[in-house]
Design an enzyme around this catalytic site. Structure first.
Site, short mmCIF file in Angstrom:
data_model
loop_
_atom_site.label_atom_id
_atom_site.label_comp_id
_atom_site.label_asym_id
_atom_site.label_seq_id
_atom_site.Cartn_x
_atom_site.Cartn_y
_atom_site.Cartn_z
N ARG A 64 0.84 -1.14 0.01
CA ARG A 64 -0.03 0.11 0.01
C ARG A 64 0.93 1.25 0.07
NH1 ARG A 64 -3.49 2.57 4.33
NH2 ARG A 64 -5.18 3.58 3.27
N PHE A 69 1.70 10.56 2.31
CA PHE A 69 1.17 10.24 3.69
C PHE A 69 2.15 9.25 4.08
CE2 PHE A 69 -2.13 7.24 5.57
CZ PHE A 69 -2.05 7.97 6.85
N GLN A 72 3.38 1.52 3.25
CA GLN A 72 3.08 0.32 4.15
C GLN A 72 3.69 -1.13 3.51
OE1 GLN A 72 -0.95 0.37 5.44
NE2 GLN A 72 -1.01 -1.59 6.25
N ASN A 111 -1.60 -1.17 12.50
CA ASN A 111 -2.46 -1.80 13.36
C ASN A 111 -3.95 -1.87 13.11
OD1 ASN A 111 -3.94 0.62 14.70
ND2 ASN A 111 -1.98 0.83 15.87
N PHE A 122 4.70 0.85 8.54
CA PHE A 122 4.73 2.10 7.61
C PHE A 122 5.76 3.11 7.89
CE2 PHE A 122 1.55 3.61 10.84
CZ PHE A 122 2.08 4.90 10.97
N LEU A 131 -1.91 10.52 13.71
CA LEU A 131 -1.88 9.27 13.98
C LEU A 131 -1.05 9.27 15.37
CD1 LEU A 131 -0.03 7.86 10.59
CD2 LEU A 131 -2.47 7.79 11.26
N HIS A 135 -0.54 5.07 16.92
CA HIS A 135 0.16 4.28 16.37
C HIS A 135 1.81 4.41 17.07
CE1 HIS A 135 -2.21 3.00 12.87
NE2 HIS A 135 -2.71 4.00 12.98
#
Length: 271
Positions: A64, A69, A72, A111, A122, A131, A135
Protein backbone atom coordinates in the site's frame (compact mmCIF):
# COMPACT_ATOMS: atom_id res chain seq x y z
CA UNK A 1 28.66 1.03 28.39
CA UNK A 2 27.11 0.53 24.95
CA UNK A 3 25.57 3.68 23.47
CA UNK A 4 24.72 2.80 19.85
CA UNK A 5 21.11 2.40 18.78
CA UNK A 6 20.39 -0.66 16.60
CA UNK A 7 20.14 -0.26 12.82
CA UNK A 8 18.39 -2.47 10.30
CA UNK A 9 18.33 -2.45 6.50
CA UNK A 10 16.04 -3.34 3.60
CA UNK A 11 17.45 -4.03 0.14
CA UNK A 12 14.62 -3.32 -2.30
CA UNK A 13 13.91 -4.38 -5.90
CA UNK A 14 11.22 -3.04 -8.24
CA UNK A 15 10.00 -5.59 -10.76
CA UNK A 16 13.15 -7.61 -10.19
CA UNK A 17 15.49 -4.65 -10.72
CA UNK A 18 17.66 -3.43 -7.84
CA UNK A 19 16.55 -0.11 -6.40
CA UNK A 20 18.77 0.39 -3.36
CA UNK A 21 19.13 -0.11 0.36
CA UNK A 22 17.20 1.75 3.05
CA UNK A 23 18.71 1.90 6.54
CA UNK A 24 16.67 2.49 9.72
CA UNK A 25 17.79 3.48 13.18
CA UNK A 26 15.57 1.99 15.89
CA UNK A 27 14.69 3.75 19.14
CA UNK A 28 15.39 0.72 21.33
CA UNK A 29 15.89 2.96 24.35
CA UNK A 30 12.27 4.12 24.10
CA UNK A 31 10.42 1.17 22.54
CA UNK A 32 12.58 -1.90 23.26
CA UNK A 33 9.85 -4.51 22.70
CA UNK A 34 8.66 -3.04 19.41
CA UNK A 35 12.26 -2.74 18.20
CA UNK A 36 13.02 -6.32 19.21
CA UNK A 37 10.07 -7.49 17.11
CA UNK A 38 11.27 -5.52 14.07
CA UNK A 39 14.91 -6.63 14.40
CA UNK A 40 13.97 -10.29 14.72
CA UNK A 41 11.73 -10.06 11.66
CA UNK A 42 14.65 -8.52 9.76
CA UNK A 43 16.97 -11.39 10.69
CA UNK A 44 14.42 -14.22 10.59
CA UNK A 45 16.03 -15.68 13.69
CA UNK A 46 12.77 -16.76 15.32
CA UNK A 47 11.98 -19.41 12.75
CA UNK A 48 8.39 -20.18 11.69
CA UNK A 49 5.31 -18.64 13.21
CA UNK A 50 1.87 -20.02 14.05
CA UNK A 51 0.74 -19.72 10.42
CA UNK A 52 3.59 -21.86 9.17
CA UNK A 53 5.40 -18.94 7.56
CA UNK A 54 8.96 -17.89 8.29
CA UNK A 55 8.91 -14.90 10.65
CA UNK A 56 10.89 -12.67 8.29
CA UNK A 57 10.43 -9.60 6.11
CA UNK A 58 12.69 -11.11 3.46
CA UNK A 59 10.71 -11.75 0.29
CA UNK A 60 7.71 -9.65 1.38
CA UNK A 61 6.48 -6.57 -0.52
CA UNK A 62 5.07 -3.07 -0.05
CA UNK A 63 1.34 -3.53 -0.57
CA UNK A 64 0.00 0.00 0.00
CA UNK A 65 1.35 3.39 -1.04
CA UNK A 66 -0.40 6.71 -0.41
CA UNK A 67 1.39 9.72 -1.85
CA UNK A 68 2.18 12.48 0.66
CA UNK A 69 1.22 10.15 3.48
CA UNK A 70 2.98 6.79 3.86
CA UNK A 71 4.39 3.52 2.44
CA UNK A 72 3.14 0.31 4.09
CA UNK A 73 4.59 -3.22 4.22
CA UNK A 74 5.28 -6.15 6.51
CA UNK A 75 2.52 -8.64 5.57
CA UNK A 76 4.77 -11.65 4.94
CA UNK A 77 1.92 -14.17 5.25
CA UNK A 78 -0.60 -12.82 2.68
CA UNK A 79 1.03 -9.79 1.02
CA UNK A 80 -2.26 -7.88 0.90
CA UNK A 81 -2.42 -6.13 4.26
CA UNK A 82 -4.65 -8.67 6.03
CA UNK A 83 -1.90 -10.86 7.46
CA UNK A 84 1.36 -10.80 9.32
CA UNK A 85 2.41 -11.94 12.78
CA UNK A 86 4.66 -10.73 15.57
CA UNK A 87 7.49 -12.77 17.09
CA UNK A 88 5.49 -12.88 20.31
CA UNK A 89 2.69 -14.87 18.69
CA UNK A 90 -0.19 -13.01 17.04
CA UNK A 91 -0.29 -9.39 18.18
CA UNK A 92 1.14 -7.42 21.13
CA UNK A 93 0.10 -4.26 23.01
CA UNK A 94 1.02 -0.69 22.12
CA UNK A 95 4.27 -0.05 23.96
CA UNK A 96 3.96 3.73 24.30
CA UNK A 97 3.23 6.88 22.29
CA UNK A 98 6.23 8.91 23.37
CA UNK A 99 7.47 9.59 19.83
CA UNK A 100 5.19 11.55 17.51
CA UNK A 101 4.57 11.53 13.74
CA UNK A 102 6.14 14.96 13.37
CA UNK A 103 8.36 14.47 10.30
CA UNK A 104 8.95 12.45 7.13
CA UNK A 105 10.71 9.08 7.03
CA UNK A 106 9.56 7.83 10.44
CA UNK A 107 9.07 4.12 11.09
CA UNK A 108 5.75 3.31 12.82
CA UNK A 109 3.57 0.27 13.53
CA UNK A 110 0.42 -0.40 11.48
CA UNK A 111 -2.52 -1.85 13.42
CA UNK A 112 -6.23 -2.65 13.38
CA UNK A 113 -6.97 -0.67 16.53
CA UNK A 114 -5.51 -0.38 20.03
CA UNK A 115 -3.05 -3.11 21.07
CA UNK A 116 -3.07 -5.01 17.76
CA UNK A 117 0.57 -4.72 16.69
CA UNK A 118 1.82 -7.57 14.52
CA UNK A 119 4.46 -7.33 11.81
CA UNK A 120 3.06 -4.63 9.53
CA UNK A 121 4.72 -1.22 9.55
CA UNK A 122 4.65 2.00 7.58
CA UNK A 123 7.13 4.76 6.70
CA UNK A 124 5.80 8.33 6.74
CA UNK A 125 6.33 10.58 3.70
CA UNK A 126 4.72 13.58 5.41
CA UNK A 127 3.95 14.91 8.89
CA UNK A 128 0.99 12.91 10.28
CA UNK A 129 -0.17 14.35 13.64
CA UNK A 130 -3.54 12.58 13.36
CA UNK A 131 -1.72 9.26 13.93
CA UNK A 132 -0.24 10.36 17.27
CA UNK A 133 -1.36 8.35 20.30
CA UNK A 134 -2.76 5.57 18.12
CA UNK A 135 0.35 4.22 16.32
CA UNK A 136 3.74 3.49 17.92
CA UNK A 137 6.69 5.33 16.35
CA UNK A 138 9.86 3.31 17.00
CA UNK A 139 12.50 4.43 14.46
CA UNK A 140 13.44 6.58 11.49
CA UNK A 141 15.28 6.39 8.18
CA UNK A 142 18.92 7.48 8.23
CA UNK A 143 19.91 6.47 4.69
CA UNK A 144 18.11 5.73 1.42
CA UNK A 145 15.41 8.42 1.52
CA UNK A 146 15.73 8.87 -2.25
CA UNK A 147 14.68 5.26 -2.79
CA UNK A 148 11.58 5.83 -0.70
CA UNK A 149 10.81 8.91 -2.79
CA UNK A 150 10.90 6.72 -5.89
CA UNK A 151 8.60 4.14 -4.32
CA UNK A 152 6.18 6.87 -3.26
CA UNK A 153 5.58 8.04 -6.83
CA UNK A 154 4.79 4.52 -8.07
CA UNK A 155 1.51 4.10 -9.95
CA UNK A 156 -1.20 2.55 -7.77
CA UNK A 157 -4.79 1.36 -8.17
CA UNK A 158 -7.89 2.63 -6.39
CA UNK A 159 -6.93 0.74 -3.22
CA UNK A 160 -3.43 2.24 -3.29
CA UNK A 161 -1.84 -1.05 -4.28
CA UNK A 162 1.17 -0.50 -6.59
CA UNK A 163 1.10 -2.06 -10.05
CA UNK A 164 4.84 -2.73 -9.82
CA UNK A 165 6.19 -5.53 -7.67
CA UNK A 166 8.14 -3.69 -4.97
CA UNK A 167 9.84 -6.29 -2.81
CA UNK A 168 12.33 -6.60 0.05
CA UNK A 169 14.91 -9.03 -1.33
CA UNK A 170 17.24 -8.86 1.65
CA UNK A 171 17.11 -7.48 5.18
CA UNK A 172 18.92 -7.73 8.48
CA UNK A 173 20.80 -5.86 11.20
CA UNK A 174 23.71 -3.59 10.31
CA UNK A 175 27.07 -4.95 11.55
CA UNK A 176 28.15 -3.19 14.73
CA UNK A 177 24.64 -1.92 15.41
CA UNK A 178 22.93 -4.96 16.88
CA UNK A 179 21.52 -5.70 20.29
CA UNK A 180 24.89 -6.01 21.98
CA UNK A 181 25.76 -2.42 21.04
CA UNK A 182 22.35 -1.02 22.03
CA UNK A 183 21.83 0.94 25.23
CA UNK A 184 19.82 -0.81 27.89
CA UNK A 185 16.25 0.51 27.86
CA UNK A 186 15.84 0.09 31.60
CA UNK A 187 18.54 0.80 34.13
CA UNK A 188 18.26 -1.87 36.85
CA UNK A 189 18.11 -0.68 40.41
CA UNK A 190 21.26 -1.40 42.41
CA UNK A 191 21.12 -4.41 44.68
CA UNK A 192 20.17 -3.47 48.24
CA UNK A 193 23.14 -3.09 50.54
CA UNK A 194 22.78 -5.35 53.59
CA UNK A 195 22.31 -3.45 56.80
CA UNK A 196 25.43 -3.71 58.94
CA UNK A 197 24.73 -3.02 62.60
CA UNK A 198 27.52 -1.52 64.70
CA UNK A 199 29.35 -3.86 67.05
CA UNK A 200 27.95 -3.86 70.60
CA UNK A 201 29.70 -1.33 72.78
CA UNK A 202 31.14 -2.82 75.98
CA UNK A 203 31.48 -0.07 78.58
CA UNK A 204 34.76 0.13 80.42
CA UNK A 205 34.64 -0.60 84.18
CA UNK A 206 34.35 2.53 86.32
CA UNK A 207 37.57 3.89 87.73
CA UNK A 208 37.41 3.93 91.57
CA UNK A 209 37.91 7.37 93.08
CA UNK A 210 41.36 8.12 94.45
CA UNK A 211 41.24 8.54 98.25
CA UNK A 212 42.66 11.79 99.57
CA UNK A 213 45.99 11.26 101.35
CA UNK A 214 46.64 13.36 104.46
CA UNK A 215 50.01 15.09 104.57
CA UNK A 216 52.61 13.13 106.49
CA UNK A 217 56.12 13.57 107.69
CA UNK A 218 57.09 10.16 106.40
CA UNK A 219 58.41 9.32 102.92
CA UNK A 220 57.11 5.91 101.71
CA UNK A 221 59.79 3.64 100.34
CA UNK A 222 59.52 0.91 97.72
CA UNK A 223 58.97 -2.77 98.50
CA UNK A 224 56.84 -1.95 101.53
CA UNK A 225 59.88 -0.93 103.57
CA UNK A 226 59.26 0.58 106.97
CA UNK A 227 58.88 4.31 106.80
CA UNK A 228 61.78 6.49 107.98
CA UNK A 229 60.93 9.18 110.45
CA UNK A 230 61.97 12.63 109.37
CA UNK A 231 62.45 15.28 112.03
CA UNK A 232 61.17 18.72 111.36
CA UNK A 233 63.74 21.14 110.00
CA UNK A 234 63.04 23.84 112.61
CA UNK A 235 63.80 21.59 115.57
CA UNK A 236 67.12 20.58 114.05
CA UNK A 237 68.16 24.21 113.57
CA UNK A 238 67.30 25.09 117.18
CA UNK A 239 69.46 22.22 118.46
CA UNK A 240 72.40 23.37 116.36
CA UNK A 241 72.11 26.95 117.64
CA UNK A 242 71.88 25.74 121.22
CA UNK A 243 74.98 23.58 120.84
CA UNK A 244 76.89 26.42 119.25
CA UNK A 245 76.02 28.81 122.07
CA UNK A 246 77.10 26.32 124.69
CA UNK A 247 80.47 25.93 123.05
CA UNK A 248 80.89 29.68 122.87
CA UNK A 249 80.20 30.12 126.58
CA UNK A 250 82.75 27.50 127.49
CA UNK A 251 85.35 29.23 125.40
CA UNK A 252 84.76 32.56 127.05
CA UNK A 253 85.00 31.04 130.48
CA UNK A 254 88.35 29.44 129.75
CA UNK A 255 89.79 32.64 128.39
CA UNK A 256 88.81 34.55 131.45
CA UNK A 257 90.64 32.17 133.79
CA UNK A 258 93.82 32.42 131.83
CA UNK A 259 93.84 36.22 132.02
CA UNK A 260 93.47 36.22 135.81
CA UNK A 261 96.40 33.89 136.26
CA UNK A 262 98.67 35.97 134.12
CA UNK A 263 97.77 39.10 136.06
CA UNK A 264 98.60 37.47 139.36
CA UNK A 265 102.00 36.37 138.19
CA UNK A 266 102.77 39.86 136.99
CA UNK A 267 101.96 41.32 140.31
CA UNK A 268 104.17 38.87 142.11
CA UNK A 269 107.04 39.69 139.85
CA UNK A 270 106.85 43.41 140.50
CA UNK A 271 107.13 42.79 144.19
Amino acid sequence: MPTKLPRCFFTVNIDGMPLGTVIFELCADICPKTCENFMSLCTGEKGHGSQGKLLSYKGSGFHRIVKNFMIQGGDFTHGTGVGGESIFGGVFPDENFILKHDQKYLLSMANRGPNTNGSQFFITTAVCPHLDNSHVVFGHVIEGERYLDQIEISTVDADHKPFADIRIVDCGVMPGYGREESPAPVVPEPAPVPLVLPSPIIPAPPVPPVAAVAPSNTIPLLHDAAPVQVEPVKEEKKKKKKKKKSSSDESDSSSSGSDSSESSDSDDSSD
